[in-house]
Design an enzyme around this catalytic site. Structure first.
Site, mmCIF file in Angstrom:
data_model
loop_
_atom_site.group_PDB
_atom_site.id
_atom_site.type_symbol
_atom_site.label_atom_id
_atom_site.label_comp_id
_atom_site.label_asym_id
_atom_site.label_seq_id
_atom_site.Cartn_x
_atom_site.Cartn_y
_atom_site.Cartn_z
ATOM 1 N N GLU B 114 0.869 -1.180 0.000
ATOM 2 C CA GLU B 114 0.000 0.000 0.000
ATOM 3 C C GLU B 114 0.905 1.229 0.000
ATOM 4 O O GLU B 114 1.800 1.347 0.817
ATOM 5 C CB GLU B 114 -0.912 -0.018 1.243
ATOM 6 N N ASP B 141 5.520 1.678 -3.139
ATOM 7 C CA ASP B 141 4.914 1.710 -4.453
ATOM 8 C C ASP B 141 4.938 0.283 -5.018
ATOM 9 O O ASP B 141 5.946 -0.412 -4.912
ATOM 10 C CB ASP B 141 5.718 2.645 -5.347
ATOM 11 N N ALA B 142 3.822 -0.141 -5.608
ATOM 12 C CA ALA B 142 3.733 -1.524 -6.088
ATOM 13 C C ALA B 142 4.794 -1.828 -7.141
ATOM 14 O O ALA B 142 5.357 -2.914 -7.183
ATOM 15 C CB ALA B 142 2.339 -1.786 -6.660
ATOM 16 N N ASP B 162 -4.929 -4.414 -7.246
ATOM 17 C CA ASP B 162 -6.144 -3.669 -6.928
ATOM 18 C C ASP B 162 -5.782 -2.239 -6.578
ATOM 19 O O ASP B 162 -6.272 -1.667 -5.618
ATOM 20 C CB ASP B 162 -6.871 -4.354 -5.762
#
Lengths: 203, 293
Positions: B114, B141-142, B162
């Site tokens: 997240e 950060d993803a 998601d």
């Protein structure tokens, strides 16, 4: 002269806006990446102002002025050609994306931005003919280059990224800087001498 | 119509749209976060000012039941990977997806990414989200997390993307290069579930990009939800019969969360319903926010 100030302002912000996009694959899209970019741009511009001002003391002429544009264009090339080669080792070496992005910004953006920053004070010196006009000239040049910056920001973020790939936009900026350099040289030549001496405080 | 009935209808009309009580509000670095409670239903809402959007809701009486269609749909990947041992969820929200995984597979290793630390604390304070020995949240950060996971050779059996439900689309999470990095951390028999956009021009661009990287994928949509879920894996997709069989085996296991797994296989399609001539999204070209009309 005003048109080339517009170009430099435009290119500074085009590169800055694209900076976040160039770095996102390695350092993400977090606020700290923007923080790194803006910090580096501000510091580089500050340094450029200082250096440009100092250089303007020594025989200011169109040739030197044009060389700022040419070298800014040349030092922008690594952003296009070697961005991945620059960012990959930094990503591997620095775990924290904040410092990684700061370091990558310094390596990629500090030199061309410093060179672009040198343009403003130097162009003031070239344009000022009488002391009482200096403030007005400085105001005009800052006006033009800042409007250029606004246009570069808007154009890049609203339209260019929708139409073109990042590298193509950067090539556009490089081309614009080289054209600006050509305009300066032609204008300097037409005024008689490339080592255009400026009336002022010569002793 | 009886006057009393009309009156009660009118009353209903007047009271129904009234939003619940705001029990928490904060402005984080990334968004405005609002927690609203309406009866026993508590919702996490991002960016209230731009088109109210319930990000996650829980029913405090039955917290394990998934209130939203799209959260339930995220578990359709179980049809392809029924027993994941390692799970990655990008985008925490209220935490209902990871918590359901944790409840279903207590021994699985669950990593949650997240970007916004404020979301993590809101999920913990208001949505019963808890980290466990096997479930950790990484504030990151993803893209950065996944790239590093790839370099370290970590792999997952079940990956849920998601991170696309807020107001701003993270454009670096839509590109071919990103999807290739995701592919690198997916086990050969694992599954990828991505919650993406079903409307706007972006649908075409995104579909073209997914197709390029994954060859084929299930397009999973339900009439009850505006979301489109992409489900895919490395290699060929199984025949639909396999999905139906898996749904039958798993249906009881997920019943208590309200996931109607048996209905899902019929809704998962590999039919191309997008404009294939659209430009693929890459790190060089990804104007996601400008393509969303």
């Amino acid at each position: 002269m005003a048109s080339v100030a517009f170009v430099s302002g435009f290119c500074i912000m085009t590169v800055e806006m694209l900076g976040a996009r160039i770095m996102a694959p390695y350092f993400g899209g977090s606020v700290s990446v923007w923080g790194s970019i803006i910090t580096v741009f501000m510091l580089a511009l500050a340094l450029g102002y200082l250096l440009g001002g100092r250089l303007s003391m020594r025989n200011p002429n169109a040739l030197v002025f044009a060389s700022f544009y040419v070298s800014a264009a040349l030092f922008s090339l690594p952003i296009i050609l070697f961005a991945d080669a620059i960012m990959r080792p930094i990503f591997l070496a620095v775990e924290d994306a904040r410092y990684g992005s700061l370091l990558a910004s310094i390596v990629m953006f500090s030199v061309p931005t410093t060179l672009l920053g040198m343009i403003s004070p130097y162009s003031v010196r070239l344009l000022v003919e009488r002391e009482e006009h200096s403030g007005q000239m400085a105001g005009l040049l800052f006006f033009v280059s800042t409007v250029g910056s606004a246009a570069g920001t808007l154009g890049t973020s609203f339209y260019f990224v929708l139409w073109f790939e990042v590298n193509r936009i950067l090539w556009g900026a490089v081309t614009a800087l080289l054209i600006a350099a050509a305009i300066i040289l032609v204008a300097g030549y037409m005024r008689g001498s490339l080592s255009l001496r400026v009336r002022g405080h010569e002793t | 119509m009886k006057p009393r009935f009309v009156l009660s209808l009118l009353l209903l009309a007047l009271t129904a749209p009234a939003a619940g009580e705001v029990i928490h509000q904060e402005r984080s670095l990334y968004r405005d976060i609002t927690v609203e409670q309406n009866g026993q239903r508590r919702c996490l809402i991002f960016n209230v000012h731009r088109g109210d959007r319930n990000q996650t809701c829980i029913d405090l009486d039955e917290p394990e039941r998934l209130v939203f269609s799209y959260t339930r749909m995220s578990f359709a990947g179980l049809l392809l990977a029924p027993e994941p041992e390692s799970i990655l969820v990008a985008g925490l929200g209220g935490g209902s997806i990871p918590m359901t995984f944790s409840d279903l597979f207590p021994d699985a290793q669950i990593d949650v990414i997240e970007i916004d630390p404020a979301v993590v604390s809101v999920a913990k304070d208001f949505f019963l989200f808890e980290e466990t020995a096997n479930m950790r949240v990484y504030v990151n950060d993803a893209r950065v997390f996944i790239k590093r996971a790839g370099l370290e050779g970590r792999k997952y059996d079940y990956i849920v993307l998601d991170a696309f439900t807020g107001d701003y689309i993270p454009e670096h999470l839509l590109t071919r290069e990103f999807l290739e990095e995701v592919k690198q951390i997916l086990n050969p028999d694992g599954v990828l579930v991505a919650n993406t956009f079903s409307t706007s021009r972006l649908y075409d661009h995104e579909s073209v990009t997914y197709q390029r990287v994954w060859n084929e994928f299930y397009n999973f949509r339900l009439p009850t939800s505006g979301n489109r879920i992409i489900i895919t894996r490395i290699g060929a997709l199984p025949p639909r019969g396999d999905l139906t069989g898996a749904a039958r085996r798993l249906a009881d296991q997920v019943e208590k969360y309200g996931i109607p797994l048996l209905e899902y296989p019929a809704r998962m399609s590999t039919r191309v319903d997008w404009d294939m001539s659209r430009r693929m999204l890459t790190d060089q070209y990804s104007p996601g926010n400008l393509l969303r009309d």
